[in-house]
Design a protein around this motif. Sequence first.
Motif, PDB file in Angstrom:
ATOM      1  N   ALA A 120      -4.920   3.268  -1.527  1.00  0.00           N
ATOM      2  CA  ALA A 120      -5.110   2.966  -0.106  1.00  0.00           C
ATOM      3  C   ALA A 120      -4.825   4.223   0.716  1.00  0.00           C
ATOM      4  O   ALA A 120      -3.820   4.895   0.523  1.00  0.00           O
ATOM      5  CB  ALA A 120      -4.185   1.837   0.321  1.00  0.00           C
ATOM      6  N   GLY A 121      -5.738   4.572   1.594  1.00  0.00           N
ATOM      7  CA  GLY A 121      -5.555   5.765   2.410  1.00  0.00           C
ATOM      8  C   GLY A 121      -6.063   7.047   1.775  1.00  0.00           C
ATOM      9  O   GLY A 121      -5.989   8.104   2.405  1.00  0.00           O
ATOM     10  N   HIS A 165       0.840  -1.193   0.000  1.00  0.00           N
ATOM     11  CA  HIS A 165       0.000   0.000   0.000  1.00  0.00           C
ATOM     12  C   HIS A 165       0.874   1.242   0.000  1.00  0.00           C
ATOM     13  O   HIS A 165       1.832   1.340   0.755  1.00  0.00           O
ATOM     14  CB  HIS A 165      -0.914   0.023   1.231  1.00  0.00           C
ATOM     15  CG  HIS A 165      -1.870  -1.124   1.263  1.00  0.00           C
ATOM     16  ND1 HIS A 165      -2.782  -1.365   0.272  1.00  0.00           N
ATOM     17  CD2 HIS A 165      -2.037  -2.122   2.172  1.00  0.00           C
ATOM     18  CE1 HIS A 165      -3.484  -2.446   0.562  1.00  0.00           C
ATOM     19  NE2 HIS A 165      -3.044  -2.929   1.704  1.00  0.00           N
ATOM     20  N   SER A 200     -15.503   6.157  -0.249  1.00  0.00           N
ATOM     21  CA  SER A 200     -14.171   5.854   0.259  1.00  0.00           C
ATOM     22  C   SER A 200     -13.568   4.701  -0.538  1.00  0.00           C
ATOM     23  O   SER A 200     -14.293   3.919  -1.171  1.00  0.00           O
ATOM     24  CB  SER A 200     -14.252   5.467   1.732  1.00  0.00           C
ATOM     25  OG  SER A 200     -14.858   4.199   1.865  1.00  0.00           O
ATOM     26  N   GLU A 248       2.551  10.565  -2.564  1.00  0.00           N
ATOM     27  CA  GLU A 248       2.215  10.424  -1.149  1.00  0.00           C
ATOM     28  C   GLU A 248       2.755  11.597  -0.330  1.00  0.00           C
ATOM     29  O   GLU A 248       2.120  12.047   0.624  1.00  0.00           O
ATOM     30  CB  GLU A 248       2.803   9.118  -0.627  1.00  0.00           C
ATOM     31  CG  GLU A 248       2.572   8.842   0.839  1.00  0.00           C
ATOM     32  CD  GLU A 248       3.272   7.567   1.271  1.00  0.00           C
ATOM     33  OE1 GLU A 248       3.590   7.446   2.464  1.00  0.00           O
ATOM     34  OE2 GLU A 248       3.503   6.687   0.419  1.00  0.00           O
ATOM     35  N   ASP A 287      -8.865   9.770   0.409  1.00  0.00           N
ATOM     36  CA  ASP A 287     -10.095  10.247   1.031  1.00  0.00           C
ATOM     37  C   ASP A 287     -11.343   9.810   0.269  1.00  0.00           C
ATOM     38  O   ASP A 287     -12.405   9.607   0.865  1.00  0.00           O
ATOM     39  CB  ASP A 287     -10.083  11.776   1.115  1.00  0.00           C
ATOM     40  CG  ASP A 287      -8.881  12.299   1.873  1.00  0.00           C
ATOM     41  OD1 ASP A 287      -8.677  11.868   3.024  1.00  0.00           O
ATOM     42  OD2 ASP A 287      -8.136  13.120   1.305  1.00  0.00           O
ATOM     43  N   ARG A 311      -0.920   6.320   2.008  1.00  0.00           N
ATOM     44  CA  ARG A 311      -0.944   7.226   3.151  1.00  0.00           C
ATOM     45  C   ARG A 311       0.045   8.355   2.948  1.00  0.00           C
ATOM     46  O   ARG A 311       1.143   8.159   2.447  1.00  0.00           O
ATOM     47  CB  ARG A 311      -0.618   6.459   4.439  1.00  0.00           C
ATOM     48  CG  ARG A 311      -1.691   5.441   4.811  1.00  0.00           C
ATOM     49  CD  ARG A 311      -1.362   4.801   6.137  1.00  0.00           C
ATOM     50  NE  ARG A 311      -0.089   4.087   6.070  1.00  0.00           N
ATOM     51  CZ  ARG A 311       0.038   2.847   5.617  1.00  0.00           C
ATOM     52  NH1 ARG A 311      -1.021   2.202   5.172  1.00  0.00           N
ATOM     53  NH2 ARG A 311       1.207   2.253   5.607  1.00  0.00           N
TER      54      ARG A 311
END
Length: 243
Positions: free
Chosen positions: A212-213, A2, A230, A195, A215, A5
């Motif tokens: 992944a992560g 992932h 989401s 990221e 919004d 984030r």
Amino acid sequence: MHWGRRGAAAADAPPLPRTAVELRDVTHAYGERTVLSDVTLTLTESRIGVIGANGSGKSTFARLLNGLVVPTAGTVLVDGLDTRTQVREVRRQVGFVFQDPDAQIVHPTVAEDVAFGPTNQGRPADEIARRVDEVLDRYGLDGHRDHPAHLLSGGQKQLLAIAGVLVMEPQRVVFDEPTTLLDLVNTRRVAQVIEGLRQDVVVVTHHLDLLAGFDRVLVFEDGRLAADGSPAETVPWYVARNA
């Protein structure tokens, strides 16, 4: 695996002003072929993904966000600026990174290409030099500043294309399938760059792990917005629908 984030660099840096992009009853056609139909939504989130099959309308949607394409019907607004009539101001707010960096690289050397955007904005020479130095150093291109831009590797070209957008300091950056032409190592590198950005981003991609992560994820299907939510909601829905 992932990558979605936000990194420490983004979290620790001062936040940029947020952009709001509005699409109001937007339809777009190329000749007699309609590629987007009746899209109405507002984008305010920091990390937004866009997915869908080839030909679903997602790349046209991305191009609408900074005036590369203007709607056949309806309106696109960026912080109240109309992409149809105020495109220069819109592009100061929203940058765009193409899937193929060769479509974006316009000058012979790396440093000249990065300097093109702020020069076109009318920035002072000392500010341009400072910005170019900073962005080349940030993306590991400083040692290539006088290198012919089109002789870079594929991954370096994509980093150069990203640097050429970020040097203009937009508030939101739209990425149209930025990892599709890259190997795994360079896909990871570009994912890490995205990221770590302070800017709001919209990422059109087939690499679902990249989201992944995020919004919010939009799913396009046959020119229409088919799902919006989401990643935990929309990505499994999309995968199941296309299994």
